[in-house]
Design a protein around this motif. Structure first.
Motif, PDB file in Angstrom:
ATOM      1  N   ALA A 136      24.377  -0.477 -24.639  1.00  0.00           N
ATOM      2  CA  ALA A 136      25.291   0.548 -24.115  1.00  0.00           C
ATOM      3  C   ALA A 136      26.189  -0.032 -23.027  1.00  0.00           C
ATOM      4  O   ALA A 136      27.403   0.204 -23.028  1.00  0.00           O
ATOM      5  CB  ALA A 136      24.488   1.736 -23.580  1.00  0.00           C
ATOM      6  N   PHE A 137      25.616  -0.814 -22.090  1.00  0.00           N
ATOM      7  CA  PHE A 137      26.423  -1.437 -21.041  1.00  0.00           C
ATOM      8  C   PHE A 137      27.427  -2.420 -21.643  1.00  0.00           C
ATOM      9  O   PHE A 137      28.560  -2.524 -21.173  1.00  0.00           O
ATOM     10  CB  PHE A 137      25.535  -2.150 -20.022  1.00  0.00           C
ATOM     11  N   ALA A 138      27.005  -3.123 -22.690  1.00  0.00           N
ATOM     12  CA  ALA A 138      27.920  -4.060 -23.350  1.00  0.00           C
ATOM     13  C   ALA A 138      29.137  -3.329 -23.907  1.00  0.00           C
ATOM     14  O   ALA A 138      30.279  -3.792 -23.786  1.00  0.00           O
ATOM     15  CB  ALA A 138      27.194  -4.814 -24.460  1.00  0.00           C
ATOM     16  N   LEU A 139      28.911  -2.170 -24.513  1.00  0.00           N
ATOM     17  CA  LEU A 139      30.015  -1.379 -25.060  1.00  0.00           C
ATOM     18  C   LEU A 139      30.847  -0.713 -23.960  1.00  0.00           C
ATOM     19  O   LEU A 139      32.041  -0.484 -24.135  1.00  0.00           O
ATOM     20  CB  LEU A 139      29.477  -0.312 -26.021  1.00  0.00           C
ATOM     21  N   LEU A 140      30.231  -0.403 -22.828  1.00  0.00           N
ATOM     22  CA  LEU A 140      30.974   0.201 -21.721  1.00  0.00           C
ATOM     23  C   LEU A 140      32.033  -0.742 -21.154  1.00  0.00           C
ATOM     24  O   LEU A 140      33.142  -0.316 -20.853  1.00  0.00           O
ATOM     25  CB  LEU A 140      30.017   0.598 -20.589  1.00  0.00           C
ATOM     26  N   VAL A 141      31.674  -2.027 -20.985  1.00  0.00           N
ATOM     27  CA  VAL A 141      32.590  -2.942 -20.306  1.00  0.00           C
ATOM     28  C   VAL A 141      33.098  -4.068 -21.197  1.00  0.00           C
ATOM     29  O   VAL A 141      33.727  -5.017 -20.721  1.00  0.00           O
ATOM     30  CB  VAL A 141      31.973  -3.517 -19.012  1.00  0.00           C
ATOM     31  N   GLY A 142      32.842  -3.996 -22.503  1.00  0.00           N
ATOM     32  CA  GLY A 142      33.435  -4.940 -23.442  1.00  0.00           C
ATOM     33  C   GLY A 142      32.942  -6.367 -23.317  1.00  0.00           C
ATOM     34  O   GLY A 142      33.741  -7.294 -23.252  1.00  0.00           O
ATOM     35  N   VAL A 143      31.624  -6.534 -23.265  1.00  0.00           N
ATOM     36  CA  VAL A 143      31.041  -7.879 -23.226  1.00  0.00           C
ATOM     37  C   VAL A 143      29.953  -7.968 -24.286  1.00  0.00           C
ATOM     38  O   VAL A 143      29.570  -6.964 -24.874  1.00  0.00           O
ATOM     39  CB  VAL A 143      30.440  -8.213 -21.828  1.00  0.00           C
ATOM     40  N   SER A 144      29.437  -9.166 -24.503  1.00  0.00           N
ATOM     41  CA  SER A 144      28.365  -9.315 -25.487  1.00  0.00           C
ATOM     42  C   SER A 144      27.050  -8.812 -24.890  1.00  0.00           C
ATOM     43  O   SER A 144      26.838  -8.905 -23.676  1.00  0.00           O
ATOM     44  CB  SER A 144      28.209 -10.782 -25.906  1.00  0.00           C
ATOM     45  N   PRO A 145      26.164  -8.274 -25.729  1.00  0.00           N
ATOM     46  CA  PRO A 145      24.851  -7.845 -25.232  1.00  0.00           C
ATOM     47  C   PRO A 145      24.098  -8.981 -24.536  1.00  0.00           C
ATOM     48  O   PRO A 145      23.362  -8.747 -23.583  1.00  0.00           O
ATOM     49  CB  PRO A 145      24.125  -7.376 -26.492  1.00  0.00           C
ATOM     50  N   HIS A 146      24.303 -10.220 -25.011  1.00  0.00           N
ATOM     51  CA  HIS A 146      23.634 -11.378 -24.390  1.00  0.00           C
ATOM     52  C   HIS A 146      24.027 -11.507 -22.920  1.00  0.00           C
ATOM     53  O   HIS A 146      23.185 -11.789 -22.058  1.00  0.00           O
ATOM     54  CB  HIS A 146      23.972 -12.658 -25.155  1.00  0.00           C
ATOM     55  N   THR A 147      25.303 -11.296 -22.617  1.00  0.00           N
ATOM     56  CA  THR A 147      25.775 -11.387 -21.232  1.00  0.00           C
ATOM     57  C   THR A 147      25.134 -10.301 -20.376  1.00  0.00           C
ATOM     58  O   THR A 147      24.695 -10.554 -19.252  1.00  0.00           O
ATOM     59  CB  THR A 147      27.317 -11.276 -21.175  1.00  0.00           C
ATOM     60  N   VAL A 148      25.070  -9.078 -20.908  1.00  0.00           N
ATOM     61  CA  VAL A 148      24.438  -7.982 -20.163  1.00  0.00           C
ATOM     62  C   VAL A 148      22.966  -8.299 -19.924  1.00  0.00           C
ATOM     63  O   VAL A 148      22.446  -8.114 -18.822  1.00  0.00           O
ATOM     64  CB  VAL A 148      24.575  -6.639 -20.915  1.00  0.00           C
ATOM     65  N   GLU A 149      22.295  -8.781 -20.964  1.00  0.00           N
ATOM     66  CA  GLU A 149      20.875  -9.094 -20.842  1.00  0.00           C
ATOM     67  C   GLU A 149      20.642 -10.162 -19.771  1.00  0.00           C
ATOM     68  O   GLU A 149      19.733 -10.045 -18.942  1.00  0.00           O
ATOM     69  CB  GLU A 149      20.331  -9.568 -22.191  1.00  0.00           C
ATOM     70  N   MET A 150      21.473 -11.190 -19.761  1.00  0.00           N
ATOM     71  CA  MET A 150      21.338 -12.275 -18.797  1.00  0.00           C
ATOM     72  C   MET A 150      21.490 -11.753 -17.361  1.00  0.00           C
ATOM     73  O   MET A 150      20.650 -12.024 -16.498  1.00  0.00           O
ATOM     74  CB  MET A 150      22.393 -13.350 -19.091  1.00  0.00           C
ATOM     75  N   VAL A 151      22.549 -10.990 -17.099  1.00  0.00           N
ATOM     76  CA  VAL A 151      22.805 -10.472 -15.754  1.00  0.00           C
ATOM     77  C   VAL A 151      21.713  -9.483 -15.346  1.00  0.00           C
ATOM     78  O   VAL A 151      21.220  -9.511 -14.214  1.00  0.00           O
ATOM     79  CB  VAL A 151      24.203  -9.807 -15.681  1.00  0.00           C
ATOM     80  N   THR A 152      21.310  -8.629 -16.273  1.00  0.00           N
ATOM     81  CA  THR A 152      20.314  -7.606 -15.968  1.00  0.00           C
ATOM     82  C   THR A 152      18.945  -8.221 -15.706  1.00  0.00           C
ATOM     83  O   THR A 152      18.249  -7.832 -14.765  1.00  0.00           O
ATOM     84  CB  THR A 152      20.228  -6.589 -17.125  1.00  0.00           C
ATOM     85  N   ARG A 153      18.547  -9.203 -16.526  1.00  0.00           N
ATOM     86  CA  ARG A 153      17.256  -9.871 -16.301  1.00  0.00           C
ATOM     87  C   ARG A 153      17.252 -10.612 -14.958  1.00  0.00           C
ATOM     88  O   ARG A 153      16.246 -10.612 -14.247  1.00  0.00           O
ATOM     89  CB  ARG A 153      16.935 -10.820 -17.444  1.00  0.00           C
ATOM     90  N   ASP A 154      18.388 -11.199 -14.592  1.00  0.00           N
ATOM     91  CA  ASP A 154      18.506 -11.867 -13.303  1.00  0.00           C
ATOM     92  C   ASP A 154      18.309 -10.859 -12.176  1.00  0.00           C
ATOM     93  O   ASP A 154      17.587 -11.111 -11.211  1.00  0.00           O
ATOM     94  CB  ASP A 154      19.877 -12.562 -13.195  1.00  0.00           C
ATOM     95  N   TRP A 155      18.930  -9.679 -12.298  1.00  0.00           N
ATOM     96  CA  TRP A 155      18.768  -8.630 -11.300  1.00  0.00           C
ATOM     97  C   TRP A 155      17.310  -8.168 -11.227  1.00  0.00           C
ATOM     98  O   TRP A 155      16.759  -7.990 -10.138  1.00  0.00           O
ATOM     99  CB  TRP A 155      19.684  -7.445 -11.618  1.00  0.00           C
ATOM    100  N   LEU A 156      16.674  -7.979 -12.383  1.00  0.00           N
ATOM    101  CA  LEU A 156      15.281  -7.546 -12.419  1.00  0.00           C
ATOM    102  C   LEU A 156      14.368  -8.561 -11.742  1.00  0.00           C
ATOM    103  O   LEU A 156      13.454  -8.203 -10.997  1.00  0.00           O
ATOM    104  CB  LEU A 156      14.829  -7.287 -13.859  1.00  0.00           C
ATOM    105  N   GLU A 157      14.598  -9.844 -12.016  1.00  0.00           N
ATOM    106  CA  GLU A 157      13.778 -10.897 -11.410  1.00  0.00           C
ATOM    107  C   GLU A 157      13.929 -10.906  -9.889  1.00  0.00           C
ATOM    108  O   GLU A 157      12.952 -11.029  -9.155  1.00  0.00           O
ATOM    109  CB  GLU A 157      14.154 -12.268 -11.978  1.00  0.00           C
ATOM    110  N   LYS A 158      15.159 -10.757  -9.403  1.00  0.00           N
ATOM    111  CA  LYS A 158      15.392 -10.760  -7.955  1.00  0.00           C
ATOM    112  C   LYS A 158      14.756  -9.546  -7.290  1.00  0.00           C
ATOM    113  O   LYS A 158      14.329  -9.617  -6.138  1.00  0.00           O
ATOM    114  CB  LYS A 158      16.896 -10.771  -7.662  1.00  0.00           C
ATOM    115  N   ASN A 159      14.694  -8.423  -7.998  1.00  0.00           N
ATOM    116  CA  ASN A 159      14.153  -7.206  -7.410  1.00  0.00           C
ATOM    117  C   ASN A 159      12.664  -7.039  -7.597  1.00  0.00           C
ATOM    118  O   ASN A 159      12.068  -6.116  -7.064  1.00  0.00           O
ATOM    119  CB  ASN A 159      14.910  -5.977  -7.941  1.00  0.00           C
ATOM    120  N   ASP A 160      12.032  -7.918  -8.379  1.00  0.00           N
ATOM    121  CA  ASP A 160      10.583  -7.905  -8.530  1.00  0.00           C
ATOM    122  C   ASP A 160       9.894  -8.650  -7.391  1.00  0.00           C
ATOM    123  O   ASP A 160       8.708  -8.535  -7.191  1.00  0.00           O
ATOM    124  CB  ASP A 160      10.153  -8.532  -9.868  1.00  0.00           C
ATOM    125  N   GLN A 161      10.671  -9.446  -6.650  1.00  0.00           N
ATOM    126  CA  GLN A 161      10.076 -10.267  -5.585  1.00  0.00           C
ATOM    127  C   GLN A 161       9.735  -9.425  -4.386  1.00  0.00           C
ATOM    128  O   GLN A 161      10.329  -8.477  -4.043  1.00  0.00           O
ATOM    129  CB  GLN A 161      11.057 -11.374  -5.176  1.00  0.00           C
TER     130      GLN A 161
END
Length: 197
Positions: A172-197
């Motif tokens: 859904a985020f990929a379709l909202l801002v016109g990027v590949s799902p892989h890019t969204v997944e990469m940025v989102t997983r990075d955010w999740l990792e930083k916020n799990d600490q």
């Protein structure tokens, strides 16, 4: 506007729900919450957004007094309709999937002025997404939309959504801002990792 909650239209789950909408493929009878990875939403069941939400083909308004909204998944893009925005009616006949964010409540506008104001607010939400999409760097577009959702709905709501339907929200985020799902997944997983600490 009718501000009394309508049990048919009010979400029982304050974090998110997924509902189907019109112009759907007749082959599918069930809704899968797994994203296909193809850039298209999972095939929804044979019913319409109008039927699922009980709209009766009428224009409704996302409650302007709540932190709530809808991600409206169209064929080639997605739109976010936040508080005060018009939804349903002619705006969303081409919806394929609807993702509710926050404590959703939809209201019935009682006058032409209220309908007009809701249509203008819907346009403002679309323009905000266009501004984000104008950034030429895909990772920054994803980070900006993620920051917007985190700032507006809070970390708890977005984290819960990511835990419950990661693949669907990524698409859904990929379709909202016109990027590949892989890019969204990469940025989102990075955010999740930083916020799990």
């Amino acid at each position: 506007m009718n501000h009394s909650p309508n049990p048919v239209l009010e979400s029982s789950n304050p974090s998110w729900i997924v509902n189907s909408s019109p112009n759907l493929s007749p082959e599918s009878e069930t809704l899968s919450t797994e994203a296909s990875g193809s850039g298209y939403p999972p095939k929804p069941p044979k019913s319409s957004m109008i039927e699922e939400f009980g709209f009766n083909n009428q224009l409704l308004v996302v409650d302007p007094r709540r932190r709530n909204g809808l991600i409206l998944w169209k064929r080639y893009h997605a739109e976010f309709a936040g508080p005060g925005a018009a939804v349903g009616g002619r705006f969303d006949q081409d919806c394929r999937l609807v993702i509710s964010v926050g404590d959703l409540n939809l209201l019935t506008p009682e006058s032409a002025d209220e309908r007009k104001r809701a249509c203008l607010i819907r346009r403002q939400w679309v323009q905000l997404t266009i501004q984000i999409t104008n950034n030429p760097i895909p990772e920054q577009r994803v980070q900006t939309i993620l920051n917007q959702f985190l700032g507006f709905f809070g970390t708890g709501t977005i984290s819960r959504m990511l835990d419950e339907t990661f693949a669907l929200l990524v698409e859904a985020f990929a379709l909202l801002v016109g990027v590949s799902p892989h890019t969204v997944e990469m940025v989102t997983r990075d955010w999740l990792e930083k916020n799990d600490q």
